[in-house]
Each structure stands twice: as structure tokens, then as C-alpha cells.
Scaffold this active site. Structure first.
Site, PDB file in Angstrom:
ATOM      1  N   LYS A  50     -83.626  53.021 -10.888  1.00 56.70           N
ATOM      2  CA  LYS A  50     -84.248  53.363  -9.600  1.00 56.70           C
ATOM      3  C   LYS A  50     -83.908  52.296  -8.567  1.00 56.70           C
ATOM      4  CE  LYS A  50     -88.062  55.887 -11.675  1.00 56.70           C
ATOM      5  NZ  LYS A  50     -89.398  55.829 -12.264  1.00 56.70           N
ATOM      6  N   GLN A  94     -94.820  52.550 -12.451  1.00 58.23           N
ATOM      7  CA  GLN A  94     -94.096  53.135 -13.577  1.00 58.23           C
ATOM      8  C   GLN A  94     -95.051  53.427 -14.740  1.00 58.23           C
ATOM      9  OE1 GLN A  94     -90.720  53.994 -13.716  1.00 58.23           O
ATOM     10  NE2 GLN A  94     -91.284  54.908 -15.672  1.00 58.23           N
ATOM     11  N   ASP A 117     -94.257  59.145  -5.934  1.00 57.97           N
ATOM     12  CA  ASP A 117     -94.216  59.911  -7.181  1.00 57.97           C
ATOM     13  C   ASP A 117     -94.903  61.267  -6.998  1.00 57.97           C
ATOM     14  OD1 ASP A 117     -92.907  59.196  -9.478  1.00 57.97           O
ATOM     15  OD2 ASP A 117     -94.466  57.843 -10.203  1.00 57.97           O
TER      16      ASP A 117
END
Ligand code: NAP
Length: 281
Positions: A50, A94, A117
Site C-alpha cells: 500500500k 490494518q 477503508d
């Protein structure tokens, strides 16, 4: 019939090029912060990928790596600091988090406008209500793939296999928003094979290697395989029996090289959208 293979790597690369061009034209660099807690090895790989993709596309990207023993209160403080930081447009915590941390509480603490997200309950609610908001990256990537494959969506019978909050449910909402007639199947669904056979678009997000077999798929269907399963020999494979289904489907995504590359591209797209919405560029 031999299915057209939908090349997720190529679609993702094109999306990333477009994002990089839009970022280059901005008077600021959109800021992304990924927060990682502990040493989960798979998370390490994802986070590095990422970060690299974000830097390549011209973002101001950094990872905040906290030790496994970090307490929930300490993590919530980090999130609060990022929420308040004017150079940060997107925050991604995460998952999975260590067991002693309540992931739902942490997700709910991220400012909804920086929730790239798309997991915050407010963004999930906006999606369910058919209103604009930040959308989870993997199902958003699937929509890009369907459109890139020229799949006609309005009125199509779509089946989503799996109902998780990060893939199945938002996937069903996005297909509904695109005017598909949507069925959601799960572990309690009766006669799954028959449900799958009715679908013109089939999205599998189950986490069971090769579960969707060739005789489960209608002639000419478009099949998107979200699953990522590691075989005993270390290879990655999807939820769909690729060889068997390819004989019936009109189009199919491979694993790897299908949905996976789209997830990171859509994270960048969400960060760009969040930055533009917040800074008014
Ligand atoms: P999850 O939270 O474990 O959800 C799995 C879903 O599949 C559940 O709704 C479950 O039903 C259903 N299911 C399980 N066994 C089933 C069966 N035998 N028959 C019918 N339905 C069954 O998984 P997830 O997070 O959604 O992820 C799904 C897969 O996608 C995994 O392989 C994951 O690695 C992959 N993934 C890939 C990406 C990517 O970037 N490509 C991103 C995220 C996830 P119940 O609800 O009834 O239990």
C-alpha cells in the site's frame, strides 16, 4: 465456451495512472497514514504494498508501526491525533488487530471523512441508504472490473456468495445501486449450486479454495473471484475452480491477478476522493 480472463493487474494499473495524473494536478499531496499494530506477517506485506503504491502515485504516505503490546487507549490516541492532523486525508488501520484491542471501537473512532477503508458505521450506513460516502475498497474494485469487462449491470441477476461486512454486504449494496437484481448467499443458504446457476453475475467471497465448480455456473455468466486461499504448497488460489468455470463463464477473474490488485488501487482512489472532499480542491 472459453471465458475471457479479466486482467485485474492491467485495470488496476490504468486506474492508478489516472489517479497519479489527478494527484499531480492538485496544489497539495493527499496524505495517507496506515496504522499497523504488531507483527502479523501478511499485514506486513499488505502495508508495504500500500505504501509503495501510494508513494508511486504521488501521495504523502507513511506507515505508523506500533508494537504488539500497544493498548487500545494508546491506539485510540494515535487515531485521534491523525483525525486532527490537517495533512492527513486518509487513515487505514490494518486488520487484524491484536486480540486485546476491540477492532470495532477503533474503526468507529476514525473520522468518517478520513475512513478510506469505508468500514466506519456511518459510511456503511450511507452505502446501505444509497447515499454517497467512502466505500470499502475490495467491492469497489469489483465494480471497476465488471465495468472494464463490459458487463451489462442494469437488470442483471447477481449473486454475492458471502455476507461479511468488508466484502459480501457492501458488494451487494454496490450491485443494487447499479440496478442489478441481487441475491446474497451464505453458509445457511439451501441449494447453493442452484442459486449460483441462476446468476448472470457471480461474485464469490467465501474463503474456501475452489468451492464454486464449473457446473454451478450458468453459460455466459461473469464470475468474479474475491477469495484468497493459500494451498499447502504455498500457492494462492481463489474460491472458484478456475479451469472448470472457464468452460462455462463468458468472463472470469484469475487469482492472483484479478481482484487483489484492485483493492490497493481503490484505496488510492478513496484517499484522493477524501482529500478533495475535505480540502475542497
Ligand atoms: P469472512 O468474513 O470469513 O466471510 C466469509 C463468508 O462466506 C461468510 O458470509 C460465510 O457465511 C460465507 N461462507 C463460508 N463458508 C461457506 C459455505 N460453505 N457456503 C456458503 N457460504 C459460506 O471472509 P471475508 O473477509 O469476506 O473474505 C472472503 C474471502 O475474500 C477470503 O478468501 C479473503 O481472503 C478474501 N478477500 C480478498 C480481498 C482481496 O483484496 N482480493 C479482500 C478481502 C477479502 P456466514 O456469514 O453464514 O458465516
Amino acid at each position: 465456451m472459453t471465458a475471457q480472463v479479466i486482467d485485474g493487474k492491467a485495470v488496476a494499473a490504468e486506474l492508478r495512472r489516472g489517479i497519479a495524473a489527478r494527484v499531480a494536478a492538485l496544489p497539495f499531496r493527499p496524505g495517507l497514514r496506515v496504522v499497523r499494530v504488531g507483527e502479523d506477517p501478511a499485514s506486513g506485506v499488505y502495508v508495504r504494498n500500500k505504501d509503495r503504491a501510494a508513494l508511486e502515485a504521488g501521495f504523502d504516505s507513511a506507515t505508523i508501526h506500533l508494537p504488539e503490546a500497544t493498548g487500545e487507549a494508546e491506539l485510540l490516541e494515535v487515531v485521534a491525533r491523525l483525525n486532527a492532523d490537517p495533512v492527513v486525508d486518509g487513515i487505514l488501520v490494518q486488520l487484524p488487530l491484536p486480540r486485546h484491542i476491540d477492532a470495532d471501537r477503533v474503526i468507529a473512532a476514525v473520522s468518517p471523512g478520513k475512513d478510506v477503508d469505508g468500514f466506519h458505521p456511518l459510511n456503511a450506513g450511507l452505502l446501505a441508504a444509497g447515499r454517497p460516502g467512502l466505500v470499502p475498497c475490495t467491492p469497489k474494485g469489483v465494480m471497476h472490473l465488471l465495468r472494464a469487462a463490459g458487463c451489462s449491470l442494469a437488470g442483471a441477476r447477481a449473486l454475492v456468495l458471502g455476507r461479511s461486512g468488508i466484502v459480501g454486504r457492501p458488494m451487494a449494496q454496490l450491485l443494487l445501486a447499479a440496478d442489478c437484481t441481487v441475491t446474497v448467499a451464505h453458509s445457511r443458504t439451501r441449494d447453493l449450486a442452484a442459486e449460483c446457476r441462476r446468476a448472470e453475475i457471480l461474485v464469490a467471497a467465501v474463503g474456501r479454495a475452489g468451492m464454486v465448480r464449473g457446473d454451478w455456473v450458468a453459460e455466459g455468466a461473469t464470475v468474479i473471484d474475491v477469495g484468497i486461499n493459500r494451498l499447502p504448497d504455498g500457492r494462492l488460489t481463489g474460491d472458484v475452480d478456475f479451469a472448470g468455470v472457464s468452460r462455462h463463464a463468458a468472463a472470469i477473474t484469475p487469482v492472483p491477478g484479478g481482484v487483489g490488485p484492485m483493492t490497493i488501487a481503490c484505496l488510492l482512489e478513496n484517499t484522493l476522493e477524501a482529500a478533495v472532499a475535505r480540502r475542497g480542491a
